[in-house]
Scaffold this active site. Structure first.
Site, PDB file in Angstrom:
ATOM      1  N   THR A  66      35.505  41.957  47.758  1.00  0.00           N
ATOM      2  CA  THR A  66      35.546  40.756  46.921  1.00  0.00           C
ATOM      3  C   THR A  66      36.851  39.976  47.097  1.00  0.00           C
ATOM      4  OG1 THR A  66      35.767  40.099  44.581  1.00  0.00           O
ATOM      5  CG2 THR A  66      36.319  42.354  45.088  1.00  0.00           C
ATOM      6  N   ASP A  67      36.804  38.692  46.787  1.00  0.00           N
ATOM      7  CA  ASP A  67      38.036  37.877  46.797  1.00  0.00           C
ATOM      8  C   ASP A  67      38.948  38.230  45.625  1.00  0.00           C
ATOM      9  OD1 ASP A  67      36.566  36.756  44.696  1.00  0.00           O
ATOM     10  OD2 ASP A  67      36.750  34.689  45.388  1.00  0.00           O
ATOM     11  N   GLU A  68      38.416  38.991  44.649  1.00  0.00           N
ATOM     12  CA  GLU A  68      39.221  39.283  43.456  1.00  0.00           C
ATOM     13  C   GLU A  68      40.403  40.185  43.778  1.00  0.00           C
ATOM     14  OE1 GLU A  68      36.993  39.903  39.838  1.00  0.00           O
ATOM     15  OE2 GLU A  68      35.263  38.842  40.665  1.00  0.00           O
TER      16      GLU A  68
ATOM     17  N   TYR B 158      38.483  46.472  37.811  1.00  0.00           N
ATOM     18  CA  TYR B 158      37.493  46.287  38.882  1.00  0.00           C
ATOM     19  C   TYR B 158      38.178  45.897  40.188  1.00  0.00           C
ATOM     20  CZ  TYR B 158      34.224  43.704  41.848  1.00  0.00           C
ATOM     21  OH  TYR B 158      33.514  43.230  42.928  1.00  0.00           O
TER      22      TYR B 158
ATOM     23  N   LYS C 291      38.552  47.902  43.797  1.00  0.00           N
ATOM     24  CA  LYS C 291      38.036  47.379  45.073  1.00  0.00           C
ATOM     25  C   LYS C 291      39.187  47.266  46.088  1.00  0.00           C
ATOM     26  CE  LYS C 291      34.468  46.154  46.128  1.00  0.00           C
ATOM     27  NZ  LYS C 291      33.300  46.899  46.699  1.00  0.00           N
TER      28      LYS C 291
ATOM     29  N   LYS D 101      26.187  38.858  34.289  1.00  0.00           N
ATOM     30  CA  LYS D 101      27.132  37.987  34.979  1.00  0.00           C
ATOM     31  C   LYS D 101      26.882  36.545  34.531  1.00  0.00           C
ATOM     32  CE  LYS D 101      28.557  41.551  37.390  1.00  0.00           C
ATOM     33  NZ  LYS D 101      28.023  42.039  38.622  1.00  0.00           N
TER      34      LYS D 101
ATOM     35  N   ARG E  12      38.559  36.724  27.913  1.00  0.00           N
ATOM     36  CA  ARG E  12      38.637  38.065  28.538  1.00  0.00           C
ATOM     37  C   ARG E  12      40.122  38.416  28.712  1.00  0.00           C
ATOM     38  NH1 ARG E  12      35.942  38.130  34.421  1.00  0.00           N
ATOM     39  NH2 ARG E  12      34.040  38.701  33.335  1.00  0.00           N
TER      40      ARG E  12
HETATM   41  P1  NAD Z   1      25.563  45.381  41.503  1.00  0.00           P
HETATM   42  O1  NAD Z   1      26.316  45.949  40.356  1.00  0.00           O
HETATM   43  O2  NAD Z   1      24.462  44.411  41.248  1.00  0.00           O
HETATM   44  O3  NAD Z   1      24.952  46.564  42.394  1.00  0.00           O
HETATM   45  C1  NAD Z   1      25.669  47.715  42.700  1.00  0.00           C
HETATM   46  C2  NAD Z   1      24.674  48.758  43.219  1.00  0.00           C
HETATM   47  O4  NAD Z   1      25.405  49.948  43.578  1.00  0.00           O
HETATM   48  C3  NAD Z   1      23.644  49.177  42.181  1.00  0.00           C
HETATM   49  O5  NAD Z   1      22.370  49.220  42.772  1.00  0.00           O
HETATM   50  C4  NAD Z   1      24.093  50.569  41.744  1.00  0.00           C
HETATM   51  O6  NAD Z   1      23.012  51.405  41.340  1.00  0.00           O
HETATM   52  C5  NAD Z   1      24.735  51.075  43.021  1.00  0.00           C
HETATM   53  N1  NAD Z   1      25.739  52.125  42.780  1.00  0.00           N
HETATM   54  C6  NAD Z   1      26.707  52.126  41.826  1.00  0.00           C
HETATM   55  N2  NAD Z   1      27.434  53.262  41.925  1.00  0.00           N
HETATM   56  C7  NAD Z   1      26.920  53.957  42.971  1.00  0.00           C
HETATM   57  C8  NAD Z   1      27.246  55.207  43.584  1.00  0.00           C
HETATM   58  N3  NAD Z   1      28.260  55.948  43.117  1.00  0.00           N
HETATM   59  N4  NAD Z   1      26.521  55.625  44.633  1.00  0.00           N
HETATM   60  C9  NAD Z   1      25.475  54.884  45.103  1.00  0.00           C
HETATM   61  N5  NAD Z   1      25.117  53.718  44.553  1.00  0.00           N
HETATM   62  C10 NAD Z   1      25.835  53.243  43.512  1.00  0.00           C
HETATM   63  O7  NAD Z   1      26.682  44.738  42.450  1.00  0.00           O
HETATM   64  P2  NAD Z   1      26.578  43.505  43.438  1.00  0.00           P
HETATM   65  O8  NAD Z   1      26.926  42.269  42.706  1.00  0.00           O
HETATM   66  O9  NAD Z   1      25.308  43.577  44.188  1.00  0.00           O
HETATM   67  O10 NAD Z   1      27.796  43.829  44.413  1.00  0.00           O
HETATM   68  C11 NAD Z   1      27.606  44.597  45.610  1.00  0.00           C
HETATM   69  C12 NAD Z   1      28.939  44.743  46.325  1.00  0.00           C
HETATM   70  O11 NAD Z   1      29.449  43.457  46.640  1.00  0.00           O
HETATM   71  C13 NAD Z   1      30.020  45.421  45.477  1.00  0.00           C
HETATM   72  O12 NAD Z   1      30.764  46.254  46.335  1.00  0.00           O
HETATM   73  C14 NAD Z   1      30.870  44.271  44.966  1.00  0.00           C
HETATM   74  O13 NAD Z   1      32.187  44.676  44.751  1.00  0.00           O
HETATM   75  C15 NAD Z   1      30.761  43.306  46.122  1.00  0.00           C
HETATM   76  N6  NAD Z   1      30.902  41.870  45.777  1.00  0.00           N
HETATM   77  C16 NAD Z   1      30.182  41.328  44.759  1.00  0.00           C
HETATM   78  C17 NAD Z   1      30.300  39.963  44.492  1.00  0.00           C
HETATM   79  C18 NAD Z   1      29.488  39.305  43.386  1.00  0.00           C
HETATM   80  O14 NAD Z   1      29.696  38.120  43.107  1.00  0.00           O
HETATM   81  N7  NAD Z   1      28.534  39.981  42.766  1.00  0.00           N
HETATM   82  C19 NAD Z   1      31.160  39.176  45.257  1.00  0.00           C
HETATM   83  C20 NAD Z   1      31.881  39.769  46.299  1.00  0.00           C
HETATM   84  C21 NAD Z   1      31.730  41.121  46.557  1.00  0.00           C
HETATM   85  P1  TYD Z   2      31.436  37.037  36.000  1.00  0.00           P
HETATM   86  O1  TYD Z   2      30.072  36.541  36.324  1.00  0.00           O
HETATM   87  O2  TYD Z   2      31.585  38.235  35.114  1.00  0.00           O
HETATM   88  O3  TYD Z   2      32.175  37.276  37.409  1.00  0.00           O
HETATM   89  P2  TYD Z   2      33.748  37.568  37.719  1.00  0.00           P
HETATM   90  O4  TYD Z   2      34.429  37.981  36.475  1.00  0.00           O
HETATM   91  O5  TYD Z   2      33.650  38.699  38.709  1.00  0.00           O
HETATM   92  O6  TYD Z   2      34.280  36.294  38.314  1.00  0.00           O
HETATM   93  O7  TYD Z   2      32.255  35.857  35.366  1.00  0.00           O
HETATM   94  C1  TYD Z   2      32.433  34.622  36.030  1.00  0.00           C
HETATM   95  C2  TYD Z   2      33.316  33.759  35.175  1.00  0.00           C
HETATM   96  O8  TYD Z   2      32.617  33.413  33.977  1.00  0.00           O
HETATM   97  C3  TYD Z   2      34.582  34.467  34.731  1.00  0.00           C
HETATM   98  O9  TYD Z   2      35.659  33.514  34.720  1.00  0.00           O
HETATM   99  C4  TYD Z   2      34.280  34.923  33.322  1.00  0.00           C
HETATM  100  C5  TYD Z   2      33.326  33.862  32.816  1.00  0.00           C
HETATM  101  N1  TYD Z   2      32.308  34.306  31.839  1.00  0.00           N
HETATM  102  C6  TYD Z   2      32.126  33.604  30.650  1.00  0.00           C
HETATM  103  O10 TYD Z   2      32.825  32.614  30.363  1.00  0.00           O
HETATM  104  N2  TYD Z   2      31.159  34.021  29.790  1.00  0.00           N
HETATM  105  C7  TYD Z   2      30.375  35.121  30.045  1.00  0.00           C
HETATM  106  O11 TYD Z   2      29.508  35.475  29.209  1.00  0.00           O
HETATM  107  C8  TYD Z   2      30.560  35.810  31.283  1.00  0.00           C
HETATM  108  C9  TYD Z   2      29.717  37.019  31.609  1.00  0.00           C
HETATM  109  C10 TYD Z   2      31.545  35.372  32.151  1.00  0.00           C
END
Ligand code: NAD
Ligand code: TYD
Length: 359
Positions: A140-142, A166, A170, A205, A298
């Site tokens: 992630t970019d975070e 988180y 990562k 999210k 947050r």
């Molecule tokens: P998600 O939470 O929707 O899915 C995570 C999946 O991993 C789930 O299916 C969960 O059951 C599985 N999991 C959790 N712990 C596990 C373990 N110990 N062993 C096997 N499986 C396990 O997450 P996502 O949004 O799909 O993110 C996927 C990846 O991409 C993550 O590594 C996250 O850090 C990265 N990422 C997410 C975003 C975003 O915006 N969602 C952006 C950049 C990177």
């Molecule tokens: P989120 O979807 O949790 O992703 P991340 O924290 O990984 O960026 O949140 C996106 C942005 O939205 C973040 O700045 C927090 C904000 N947010 C709200 O304002 N209200 C909400 O209910 C949630 C879940 C997030």
């Protein structure tokens, strides 16, 4: 054959669905099926011999070793993680366990498997070798921390300055992946992507929560002043970037993935409300934005993320296919078209379904 971890989650499942729509190469999908993992998302693959879902933990060395030696994948794509910042604030333990310890165990299993692969093809076949094997770590970019208003977007050489449990977990996993390359020569690739949105996004999210709450007549909770900025990418564009890096990425390199779509949270919420006003107007004719409620911020909330994805574009010509306008419209429409998926992930029916499938 590739091994995907976390392929029942939001991005992993989109990746598996897209992969099998494009390739015939089979996928072993290892997923713990936490609250975020949803096999229902993969229902269209039931009976498809190219896909095998295995319920299990990336940290379960015996299981991972057995999957690697049985299926002999040519690549591992690691999506598995705990992914929600708010949950990491309330309970960081699982994040340390899966994102750091789990990634460590996975790396060790993969290193053992990789070191036993043949140096090269003896017969020009397609079997995995030390040279063609890849471990792609999805991050992630975070990990780069928070940007000030006028600072340039994160590049691959930005400082790693994570601020939440988180992002710290990562960042730690990214460092482990890097070290396994540098120390042991494991052929790794890492992608650091901005915020994703799209189909099958768990409604905790921001974007799916706003859609689902709006339709249910609930409050739309905006943290603090709503002026925090995130850089948004449609999930299928993230998946196409991962495929490209897997194919052509230079070993040991990291690649930033993003679509140059910086938006303030409040603007995202207004956009979602406006699309719902158009596509599913409220029964009372009032605009959905009336449901917006500002709530306590947050803790440690990062103010701004922005990704500079020029390396990916320069090296591979990768560009996102969706603009934010096209992607967000598709996403809102998808949620309107899939009320059952939403109802199931929000209810006990989903747990019952998982238990029945994996009894
Ligand atoms: P998600 O939470 O929707 O899915 C995570 C999946 O991993 C789930 O299916 C969960 O059951 C599985 N999991 C959790 N712990 C596990 C373990 N110990 N062993 C096997 N499986 C396990 O997450 P996502 O949004 O799909 O993110 C996927 C990846 O991409 C993550 O590594 C996250 O850090 C990265 N990422 C997410 C975003 C975003 O915006 N969602 C952006 C950049 C990177
Ligand atoms: P989120 O979807 O949790 O992703 P991340 O924290 O990984 O960026 O949140 C996106 C942005 O939205 C973040 O700045 C927090 C904000 N947010 C709200 O304002 N209200 C909400 O209910 C949630 C879940 C997030």
């Amino acid at each position: 054959m590739i091994l995907v971890t976390g392929g029942a989650g939001f991005i992993g499942a989109n990746f598996v669905l897209d992969w099998l729509a494009i390739h015939d190469e089979p996928v072993i999908n290892l997923d713990k099926l936490t609250y975020a993992g949803n096999p229902e998302t993969l229902q269209s693959l039931q009976g498809d011999a190219r896909h095998t879902l295995v319920q299990g933990d990336i940290g379960d060395t015996a299981l991972v070793n057995q999957l690697l030696s049985t299926h002999q994948p040519r690549a591992v794509v690691n999506f598995a993680a705990e992914s929600h910042v708010d949950r990491s604030i309330h309970g960081p333990g699982e994040f340390i366990q899966t994102n750091i310890v789990g990634t460590f165990n996975l790396l060790e299993s993969v290193r053992g498997y990789w070191s036993g692969l043949p140096e090269d093809h003896r017969d020009g076949g397609a079997a995995p070798t030390k040279g063609n094997f890849r471990f792609l770590h999805v991050s992630t970019d975070e990990v780069y921390g928070s940007l000030k208003k006028d600072e340039p977007a994160f590049t691959e050489s930005s400082h790693i300055e994570p601020n939440s449990p988180y992002s710290a977990s990562k960042a730690a996993s990214d460092h482990l992946v890097r070290a396994w390359h540098h120390t042991y020569g494991l052929p790794v690739l890492t992608t650091n992507c901005s915020n994703n949105y799209g189909p099958y996004h768990f409604p905790e999210k921001l974007i799916p929560l706003m859609i689902v709450n709006a339709l249910a007549g609930k409050n739309l909770p905006v943290y603090g002043d709503g002026q925090q900025i995130r850089d948004w990418l449609y999930v299928k564009d993230h998946c196409s970037a991962i495929r490209r890096v897997l194919e052509a990425g230079r070993l040991g390199e990291t690649y930033n993935v993003g679509g140059w779509n910086e938006k303030a949270n409040i603007d995202i919420v207004h956009t979602v409300c406006a699309l719902l006003d158009e596509l599913r107007p409220r029964a009372d004719g009032q605009p959905y934005k009336g449901q917006i409620t500002y709530v306590t911020d947050r803790p440690g909330h990062d103010r701004r993320y922005a990704i500079d994805a020029r390396k990916l574009e320069r090296e591979f010509g990768w560009k996102p296919a969706e603009t934010f306008e096209s992607g967000i419209r598709k996403t809102v429409q998808w949620y309107l078209d899939h009320p059952d998926w939403v109802a199931h992930v929000q209810s006990g029916a989903y747990r019952d379904w998982v238990q029945k499938q994996y009894a």
